[in-house]
Design an enzyme around this catalytic site. Structure first.
Site, PDB file in Angstrom:
ATOM      1  CB  CYS A 385      69.718  53.438 -14.097  1.00 26.07           C
ATOM      2  SG  CYS A 385      68.597  52.193 -13.415  1.00 26.07           S
ATOM      3  CG  HIS A 511      67.179  53.735 -18.072  1.00 31.52           C
ATOM      4  ND1 HIS A 511      68.480  53.378 -18.342  1.00 31.52           N
ATOM      5  CD2 HIS A 511      66.764  52.927 -17.091  1.00 31.52           C
ATOM      6  CE1 HIS A 511      68.830  52.377 -17.558  1.00 31.52           C
ATOM      7  NE2 HIS A 511      67.803  52.084 -16.782  1.00 31.52           N
ATOM      8  CD  GLU A 513      69.295  55.854 -20.831  1.00 33.44           C
ATOM      9  OE1 GLU A 513      68.947  56.767 -20.054  1.00 33.44           O
ATOM     10  OE2 GLU A 513      69.618  54.724 -20.432  1.00 33.44           O
TER      11      GLU A 513
END
Ligand code: GLN
Length: 543
Positions: A385, A511, A513
């Site tokens: 990001c 993102h 994650e």
């Protein structure tokens, strides 16, 4: 025959930070492993409508779901443990409850009645809980109540649980109280008194907990368990020890050893179904605890003092490390402390560099210096990001030599807004819930690093940002060597950039994650670590 939904509430006593989220996720995991469909919900007693506007120093990372909800980081644990997506319905705050009640009041839904905490706020809380159970979507709903029993702001929640239990019937609603048994080293003793008081507080609010989960640094003896049971009105088998664990991923197995799942099933009058084997989970843990290699990666960000600020990234690295049978040492690097002069010295010895997401100008220069170092020294790089936006800025400044190139977030009047705001975003003035949020499709170009990593051309990833790659500059970047390899199929926005000449240089606007779980480690993390392992081997070989 379909059983009606059963509800489990998890409250906390004595102190905050006891790990209600991990206990809830662990119990859910055990019940899921027995074949029950379970979901977990978090009720947060603060007045922000969601944690999206909270500084990470306040409450750790803001976790984002597929449907674009900005939520508490505990939802990340739920997804990582259960491998099932959550949504806005899984996280409700006091702010959201009040907002909804006040909206109804303005619409005239209360027909002239005085709107009060009881019944209107408590009814709204109950309906948020019941909503997850209705329609048979889940057989078991676990609701974690944030904060500590006895706090003023928790009162309406506890009252809602009391009423809910009365309305749904005692066999259908269970209350688990998570508490602390402190160890006084001077006396060499575990102390049960704070737990007794905390249970009394709950009782005074009309709730007798059914199960106590006792966090402790030392094993509880049978006599201590019996004492707790006697003074807190709990059946003997329902006093569960939760001893400090090496890793959060041990907790489901520790809870299984303590029979938390069977006690819960018995109390809710549910069948035991299959004994959970948790084979995949155990194999994950075995690999986690027996790595064959170690690597060191740097995480550059400005919230590094607080580990919770990058929770999902750290967990994503754990999952991907296990996949590579590698122990990943993460060195947190404060971006404000890095510059072009000291980057080589600060970053030497790192086998990979991640630049973290974030907002605002503070520490921007350090991120750019770290990226320059990684790019010029062929150290595997992964930008997430803001980390991706920074690698675009770095390339514009140092390779394209676009003087003053920046993101318009950092420098409103930059002559080269290589990262800028979309027209639709410019008109928005509210801060809450107004970013590009949640799951978006991305189309990946073939013959790129991204394609090699994902092994397909269509992916979906979660977003949380306002600014975007400025396509006016795309051809300049591509000619110089930084390629866009992933695009939003509808808008053409650049979602992934990479440098093919570099061994592993990739930045993603989304993102990844948020989507890494124990069962499904994320390919971007796995491949970044593979590159880092290779880098270590090559550097080692050339010394
Ligand atoms: N501040 C950047 C933006 O709003 C990046 C946000 C992030 O890293 N989550 O676009």
């Amino acid at each position: 025959m379909r059983v009606s939904t059963k509800y489990i509430f998890v409250t906390g006593g004595v102190t905050s930070s006891l790990g209600k989220g991990i206990i809830s996720a662990s119990l859910a995991k055990l019940l899921q492993a027995r074949g029950y469909s379970v979901t977990i919900q978090k009720l947060d007693p603060y007045i922000n409508v969601d944690p999206g506007t909270l500084n990470p120093y306040e409450h750790g990372e803001c976790y984002v779901t597929d449907d674009g909800a900005e939520t508490d980081l505990d939802l990340g644990h739920y997804e990582r443990f259960l491998n099932v997506p959550t949504s806005q319905a899984n996280n409700v705050t006091t702010g959201r409850i009040y907002q909804s009640v006040i909206d109804k009041e303005r619409r005239g839904d209360y027909l002239g009645k005085t709107v009060q905490i009881i019944p209107h706020i408590t009814d709204e809380i109950k309906s948020c809980v019941a909503k997850l159970g209705t329609g048979g979507a889940h057989e078991i709903v676990i609701t974690e109540i944030g904060g500590t029993v006895g706090d003023i702001e928790s009162l309406p929640y506890v009252e809602a649980v009391r009423q809910f239990r009365y309305e749904q019937g005692r066999d259908n609603v269970l209350v688990i109280h998570l508490t602390l048994i402190p160890y006084l080293s001077a006396a060499g003793e575990l102390k049960t008194k704070p737990t007794q008081h905390s249970v009394k507080t709950l009782q005074s609010q009309g709730i007798q907990p059914d199960i106590l989960v006792c966090r402790t640094e030392h094993r509880l003896g049978e006599d201590q368990k019996r004492k707790i049971a006697l003074f807190c009105n709990i059946s003997d088998e329902a006093v569960i020890e939760s001893i400090d664990a090496d890793t959060i991923y041990d907790v489901p197995l520790l809870m299984k050893d303590e029979k938390l799942d069977t006690v819960v099933l018995d109390k809710l009058k549910l069948q035991h179904r299959d004994e959970p084997t948790l084979d995949t989970w155990r194999s994950f843990l075995t690999r986690f605890k027996n790595p064959t290699k170690t690597i060191t990666v740097g995480l550059v960000g400005k919230y590094v003092e607080l580990q919770d600020a990058y929770k999902s990234i750290l967990e994503g690295l754990v999952h991907a490390g296990v996949e590579n049978e590698t122990k990943v040492k993460v060195i947190s690097l404060h971006s404000e402390e890095i510059n072009d002069e000291n980057a080589a010295e600060r970053l030497k010895g790192l086998e990979g560099i991640i630049v973290a997401p974030g907002f605002g100008k503070r520490g921007l220069g350090g991120k750019i210096s770290a990226i320059r170092y990684a790019r010029e020294n062929e150290v595997p790089f992964f930008g997430i990001c803001l980390g991706m936006q920074c690698c675009v800025i770095e390339y514009a400044q140092n390779v394209l030599h676009l003087d003053g190139a920046n993101s318009s977030e950092m420098e409103a009047n930059t002559p080269h807004p290589v990262i800028g705001m979309m027209e639709e975003q410019k008109a928005i003035t509210n801060m809450g819930g107004t970013m590009r949020l949640g799951a978006y499709a991305c189309t990946i170009k073939e013959d790129t690093l991204a394609h090699k990593i994902y092994g397909r051309t269509e992916i979906s990833e979660r977003h949380r940002h306002r600014y975007e790659f400025n396509n006016d500059y795309l051809s300049q970047f591509e000619e110089a060597g930084m390629k866009a390899s992933g695009f939003n199929p509808e808008t053409g926005l650049v979602e992934i950039v990479e440098i093919p000449e570099h061994p592993h240089f990739i930045g993603v606007q989304f993102h990844p994650e948020y989507k890494s779980t124990v069962a499904n480690p994320h390919p971007l993390f796995i491949n970044f670590l593979k590159a880092a392992i290779q880098h270590k081997e090559q550097v080692g070989a050339s010394v």
